[in-house]
Design an enzyme around this catalytic site. Structure first.
Site, PDB file in Angstrom:
ATOM      1  N   TRP A 331       0.826  -1.216   0.000  1.00 17.78           N
ATOM      2  CA  TRP A 331       0.000   0.000   0.000  1.00 17.78           C
ATOM      3  C   TRP A 331       0.856   1.261   0.000  1.00 17.78           C
ATOM      4  O   TRP A 331       0.365   2.347  -0.318  1.00 17.78           O
ATOM      5  CB  TRP A 331      -0.963   0.009   1.201  1.00 17.78           C
ATOM      6  CG  TRP A 331      -0.327   0.238   2.548  1.00 17.78           C
ATOM      7  CD1 TRP A 331       0.809  -0.333   3.029  1.00 17.78           C
ATOM      8  CD2 TRP A 331      -0.794   1.119   3.579  1.00 17.78           C
ATOM      9  NE1 TRP A 331       1.075   0.112   4.295  1.00 17.78           N
ATOM     10  CE2 TRP A 331       0.105   1.002   4.665  1.00 17.78           C
ATOM     11  CE3 TRP A 331      -1.884   1.981   3.704  1.00 17.78           C
ATOM     12  CZ2 TRP A 331      -0.053   1.722   5.860  1.00 17.78           C
ATOM     13  CZ3 TRP A 331      -2.045   2.684   4.895  1.00 17.78           C
ATOM     14  CH2 TRP A 331      -1.125   2.555   5.960  1.00 17.78           C
ATOM     15  N   ASP A 332       2.136   1.098   0.367  1.00 17.20           N
ATOM     16  CA  ASP A 332       3.064   2.226   0.364  1.00 17.20           C
ATOM     17  C   ASP A 332       2.967   3.014  -0.942  1.00 17.20           C
ATOM     18  O   ASP A 332       3.040   4.249  -0.959  1.00 17.20           O
ATOM     19  CB  ASP A 332       4.508   1.726   0.512  1.00 17.20           C
ATOM     20  CG  ASP A 332       4.727   0.842   1.726  1.00 17.20           C
ATOM     21  OD1 ASP A 332       3.886  -0.035   1.988  1.00 17.20           O
ATOM     22  OD2 ASP A 332       5.761   1.003   2.388  1.00 17.20           O
ATOM     23  N   GLU A 472       0.280  -2.669  12.758  1.00 17.12           N
ATOM     24  CA  GLU A 472       0.471  -4.122  12.671  1.00 17.12           C
ATOM     25  C   GLU A 472       0.906  -4.761  13.989  1.00 17.12           C
ATOM     26  O   GLU A 472       1.115  -5.965  14.033  1.00 17.12           O
ATOM     27  CB  GLU A 472       1.471  -4.442  11.558  1.00 17.12           C
ATOM     28  CG  GLU A 472       0.903  -4.111  10.173  1.00 17.12           C
ATOM     29  CD  GLU A 472       1.959  -4.087   9.079  1.00 17.12           C
ATOM     30  OE1 GLU A 472       3.150  -3.908   9.410  1.00 17.12           O
ATOM     31  OE2 GLU A 472       1.597  -4.225   7.897  1.00 17.12           O
ATOM     32  N   LYS A 584       2.017   0.747  16.312  1.00 15.10           N
ATOM     33  CA  LYS A 584       3.174   0.788  15.434  1.00 15.10           C
ATOM     34  C   LYS A 584       3.249   2.105  14.673  1.00 15.10           C
ATOM     35  O   LYS A 584       4.316   2.669  14.493  1.00 15.10           O
ATOM     36  CB  LYS A 584       3.093  -0.379  14.445  1.00 15.10           C
ATOM     37  CG  LYS A 584       4.286  -0.478  13.496  1.00 15.10           C
ATOM     38  CD  LYS A 584       4.149  -1.675  12.568  1.00 15.10           C
ATOM     39  CE  LYS A 584       5.369  -1.853  11.682  1.00 15.10           C
ATOM     40  NZ  LYS A 584       5.218  -2.967  10.726  1.00 15.10           N
ATOM     41  N   GLN A 585       2.127   2.557  14.188  1.00 15.98           N
ATOM     42  CA  GLN A 585       2.161   3.714  13.306  1.00 15.98           C
ATOM     43  C   GLN A 585       0.811   4.407  13.282  1.00 15.98           C
ATOM     44  O   GLN A 585      -0.153   3.955  13.881  1.00 15.98           O
ATOM     45  CB  GLN A 585       2.535   3.287  11.902  1.00 15.98           C
ATOM     46  CG  GLN A 585       1.539   2.381  11.237  1.00 15.98           C
ATOM     47  CD  GLN A 585       1.958   2.038   9.816  1.00 15.98           C
ATOM     48  OE1 GLN A 585       1.931   2.901   8.956  1.00 15.98           O
ATOM     49  NE2 GLN A 585       2.354   0.809   9.587  1.00 15.98           N
TER      50      GLN A 585
END
Lengths: 722, 722
Positions: A331-332, A472, A584-585
């Site tokens: 998806w980046d 994640e 995580k993000q």
């Protein structure tokens, strides 16, 4: 000559040579042109170096490996210079000076070395290289030797290194090297996917000197009087059977034609092409040279990786600058790299979206295999478009293997791709693309979600179980607020797209809807899901609950966990991390970035920020730029700038410690988003008109960027005063 | 909290830990207070580290050594932390994060480490230290341990390491360590110069815990529950017999008194004192944060080295941050460090000038020994004021020794000191200093030159043979244009000073002149020398010839010798370098800096620049800043800025590769001069009034600096607009 301010903001330099950063600099000094990527490995080779030559789309699934690899191709770089018989190497003799410079403006890498042989002769060696943007099959090198002290005998040897692997994994078979005159030809094929590969290197010396053709190399030997200089031009062409049936022939023709033009002509054309790239993609920041250079560096790395003439390949998470993630596409690409291209290089953006279009079959296969309808894009994608996420890790030191769930459950990728398609369409107004290709992606992924959503009759709501959101650290959760929100948005967009098609392109629209079996009933269900999908939220504060039960997890105060570079997931152990409120993000914050003011009122946005910002680990390189973007929009400029500079320096300063594996391409694209969508506040309003809500860092004097809007190139310039 | 812009411009950080830069960071992270300098060595010690603790004026001439050394004192830093019995060290367990920060504003060094033991306990360790500016005998440390994951047992051990040498040379004798309660006392004396030394360290823990006194250390052991934090304060006092007869007693009293005040109180007072320092010495640059930080860094290193309460010591070429040049004092102090202090900290400048005054006897001894009159200052100076330049090098690998001529022939030092005295007098208007001390320096060094100048009867001119100018690549030359010009200037100034004394302070003046035997005849000779001293010059262009025969040397085109870090002297060999027109550093350009417009017309200045700039090697760290200053004055802003940034980063980026030996203090002072005298164009006109001729780098929004002029503090603020 290049002006001082250009030197500081366009050049990335290394001086002196730092052998301990060999792999870091190999990555950041990668050259490329959207077809190939060539790491900044030295011509003379060093123990442990990671020479890597990659071309988009050449994958191979080696026997015994879990998933396909992007294939490390024969290395065209090797050139050896001998001075009075002593081979130049930075570990022998004495390096009197060293500077390696990546010129971002011209996409060219230069190394200058002053070297003193053990016998006291001093030469200046200049190594130049660029991956031609005008002929993307060409890697062009020049090696110049000047005698500064003494008049030595010089031997230059050049070869193409066919003895290459992917960190030990052999992907090439039928390797064959031939040398004829000053031309070296290496041919091979990949041992599973059966791509034919040819690398042809041709040479020309600036003085008359007989070429010696040996088994696998060519060499020249000549006397070099003091204060004289000799240059070797080496032009390598890379072709594969993706370009045609005769890659060897094509490579030979290309090198010969290029050699006739010569280095200067090729370089001038290359620079002119780059000027076009920068004309639209350069973001100019006055008052902050470090930020200016970092933004150019990140932009460069997206541009050298973006395919120019090929709509069946896409950009892997580590671009073509390293073997990390095996060249796979995540998806980046859609949510981090594509927006910059959509706005500043729409033709490149279209290529990347077409990659997904051409791979719809893989997505449909995945949906079928999982018992769903429509198109369910793979979490990791290669040349085939099939899911290539490994299900298990390689064995750990203790012999166990870890189950990797992302390929099964990180399903938001399908919506991310739809988001990118719609964003491209809105910015470009490229109806032709949308009608022919884009709509099919948006609608068939909507079909997938229609079949995927779970109706909870008891509560009269739709739910999604077993998901992985951007965070994640928490796997297989129920009702990911990010995923559920994006699915609602996706289905609404799909319904709107359907209406638009039927209104404006009735014939094509009806054909497409028929082909995808998008019936009235299906649409009614989409409406129902969009209306009733459950999004967990604290009703008092409006703070989204990242997933069912998230608010009940153990809360860890991260305040004292600074300075931290190791991921919390590693520190706590994966099991414990799952039970802890450390993410995580950007997850909810990512949603805030994507939805903008649709996310909620300013107060609700602030509450969500206040809740999630303190618990984010930034364990992913995708996180800081997204936070910077949102912080800028919320007017939190100190945090925004800090996060932005962190994101901008992830690769330049190796802040995650893993740049050896390749550039963090999503962070690179994210940096552009933080500037354009965050600080500049660029967006499209409901009518699709350009909208600017600036929130500039206070020390920036001005920002200038360009944006294509419905085919018109607009210049947006903000100064500190306004 | 510190603002983001302050973070970027006041803090110098290292993250992650780079073991390959251990010595570089030890130097740049030195803390000091004008009495002591303590390198940034880690508390737990690393193999090969160069823990160095220096105090001004403590020299010792060890048996078998050529010259005296500044003495490495017992090291007060060691603190060891054990977590569940496992000693914290960054090579064991796992470092989850590391950041070391020198706060230039507060002159304090902090290290934060997140560390995971091999058993999985995670602690945060914070190490803080500062050398108190309010009590210059105190080094104050604090070590904090916080349990983040797990509830370990902690042991903290602290000691004073008396097992220290100067790179193997033993200077200390009669070493004695005693421990009583939480107090450690180390006493020693230097084995030749017989200075008595005492280091006393006292401790206090933030929780109740019994102290264990062992043979040479104290320790505490306690349980640390998760999320709790414990801090150890360690206060070390250093005294020597330079402060009094009972250094041990003084050190004990000082530590006990300080311990009662506690860390926070001591730190607050320290910060307040530094605020005063920065109030006058901070140069503020808007629009260039990198330059801003670099200038603060260089200013910091001059300030921490400048003696506050002692006028019998001076600053060595490497400050108190390393053992390079053995702590000896060169012209670096007077021509590079002093001007910044004269203008922004005149009391500190006066201390340094008084060091020369108190050491006039050594200068007179040197003159006598060489057959001259007056005062001939040593090229290298220590506590005795005698010449301490070695005459020979240590044996080279081939067994030969190199004759070092600077102590004999780099005689311009006497004039450099006179220049600094006069500059101080002009800026401060401190007549009292001048009458009592300064004039004696200026006049007695003039007496030296009067006896030194050689009359060439044939040509009716004065000459100086066997000189070394700033360009040390060319030794023992005749008629150094720099030296001869400065001697002319010096004698003119001496005559003017004599007249001023007789006019304004007749009694004191006559007494001084009588004491120095400055007769009418002597003055007539000075006039004659000033009128007739030979200064080699191309009569057509006005370009000075650096010395007799310089224009006939082999000219080497340095254009292609880039990027070069090795000195040309080394590359060519010293013999050949002497015959070549490549110069070590600013020589004629130094003269242009010192004389300003007295040097000649703008055209003549430009011609000299054009001739000498292309052949300078910058083999000395003193060179770039001087070139930056002159280039700025000539309006050559691109060169000026490049040279300025090079000078400003010599230590931060270890551009000369030898920062391990200590800070390049002259470069640090030179950076201030480049800004103040170059870019800002600050000077005094003929009447002694402040004059500003700005030449700012175009991207600077503003520069603000402060200058004491005749006791008044002036603020000079230039903006890009004016």
């Amino acid at each position: 000559m290049i002006s001082p301010v250009d030197q500081r903001t366009w050049l990335v330099s290394e001086s002196p040579f730092n052998p301990f950063k060999l792999h870091h600099t190999e990555t950041i000094f990668t050259v490329g042109n959207g077809f190939m990527g060539v790491r900044g490995t030295f011509e003379e080779g060093y123990s442990g170096d990671l020479a890597t030559t990659l071309a988009h789309g050449i994958f191979n699934h080696a026997e015994g490996d879990l998933v396909p690899d992007i294939v490390n191709l024969p290395n065209p770089l090797p050139v050896q210079v001998l001075v009075d018989g002593e081979a130049f190497h930075m570990t022998t003799g004495k390096v009197l000076g060293f500077r390696r410079t990546l010129d971002l403006k011209r996409a060219a890498l230069t190394r200058e070395v002053l070297w003193r042989t053990s016998k006291g002769v001093v030469v200046k060696l200049t190594f130049e290289r660029f991956a031609s943007l005008t002929n993307e099959h060409l890697l062009v090198q020049r090696v110049r030797v000047r005698a500064l002290l003494g008049s030595p005998q010089i031997t230059i040897r050049s070869s193409v290194d066919a003895n290459v692997t992917n960190l030990g994994v052999q992907h090439l078979a039928d390797l064959h090297t031939s040398v004829s005159g000053a031309e070296i030809l290496v041919t091979a094929r990949t041992n599973q996917s059966n791509y034919g590969i040819a690398v042809c290197a041709a040479h020309s010396l600036s003085i008359e000197s007989a070429v010696q053709s040996e088994a696998e190399r060519v060499s020249y030997t000549f006397a070099l009087p003091q204060e004289n200089e000799v240059g070797l031009t080496k032009i390598s062409a890379i072709y594969t059977t993706r370009q045609g049936d005769q890659p060897a022939h094509m490579a030979q023709e290309a090198t010969r034609a290029a050699l006739k033009k010569g280095y200067e002509t090729l370089f001038a054309a290359h620079c002119a092409a780059w000027e076009q790239y920068w004309h639209t993609s350069d973001v100019q920041i006055e008052g902050d040279e470090l930020a200016q250079r970092a933004v150019r560096f990140t932009t460069y790395h997206v541009l050298i990786a973006a395919p120019r003439h090929d709509e069946r390949v896409s950009i892997g998470a580590k671009t073509l600058s390293g073997l990390g993630y095996k060249g796979h596409v995540f998806w980046d690409t859609e949510l981090f790299m594509l927006p910059m291209l959509t706005v500043t290089q729409p033709k490149l953006a279209r290529n990347l979206l077409m990659y997904r279009y051409h791979n719809l079959q893989g997505a449909r296969n995945k949906a079928r295999a999982n018992g769903y309808e429509g198109a369910m894009f793979p979490w990791e994608s290669t040349d085939t478009g099939e899911e290539t996420t490994p299900q298990w890790s390689h064995p750990q030191p203790d012999g166990t293997r870890i189950r990797i769930w992302t390929g099964d459950n990180e399903q938001h990728i399908s919506t991310d791709i739809a988001y990118a398609v719609l964003q491209y369409w809105q910015w470009t107004g490229d109806d032709e693309f949308f009608v022919k290709h884009g709509a099919e992606i948006v609608l068939d992924t909507a079909v997938f979600w229609g079949s995927r959503a779970e109706y909870n009759a008891e509560r009269d709501r739709y739910e999604l179980s077993m998901q992985i959101g951007p965070d994640e650290y928490h796997e297989n959760v129920n009702n990911s607020a990010f995923t559920n929100s994006m699915v609602r948005w996706h289905l609404q967009q799909a319904l709107a797209a359907r209406n638009w098609l039927l209104t404006h392109h009735r014939e094509a629209g009806e054909a497409l809807l028929a082909r995808l079996n998008i019936t009235e009933e299906r649409c009614a269900k989409w409406s129902d899901i969009a209306a009733k999908i459950y999004i967990p939220r604290d009703p008092e504060t409006g703070v989204l609950e990242q997933f069912d039960g998230f608010f009940q997890l153990e809360r860890l105060d991260l305040t004292h966990w600074q300075p931290r570079v190791t991921n919390m997931d590693w520190i706590l152990g994966h099991e414990r991390a799952q039970r802890t409120m450390v993410i995580k993000q950007a997850d909810i914050v990512m949603l805030m970035a994507l939805l903008g003011d649709q996310f909620g009122s300013p107060e609700v946005q602030q509450s969500n920020w206040d809740f999630y910002y303190p618990i984010v680990d930034h364990g992913s390189s995708l996180s800081p730029s997204t936070h910077a973007w949102v912080a800028a929009r919320l007017g939190l400029l100190e945090d925004a700038y800090k996060l932005f500079m962190y994101a901008a320096n992830i690769d330049l300063e190796d802040l995650k410690g893993n740049v050896r594996d390749g550039i963090h391409a999503a962070a690179c694209g994210g940096v552009w988003q933080a500037v354009a969508f965050g600080f500049v506040g660029l967006s499209l309003d409901e009518r699709g008109e350009l909208q600017i809500k600036p929130n500039l860092p206070p020390h920036w004097r001005s920002v200038t960027l360009r944006a294509y809007h419905r085919g018109q190139l607009k210049t947006i310039r903000l100064t500190a005063e306004n």
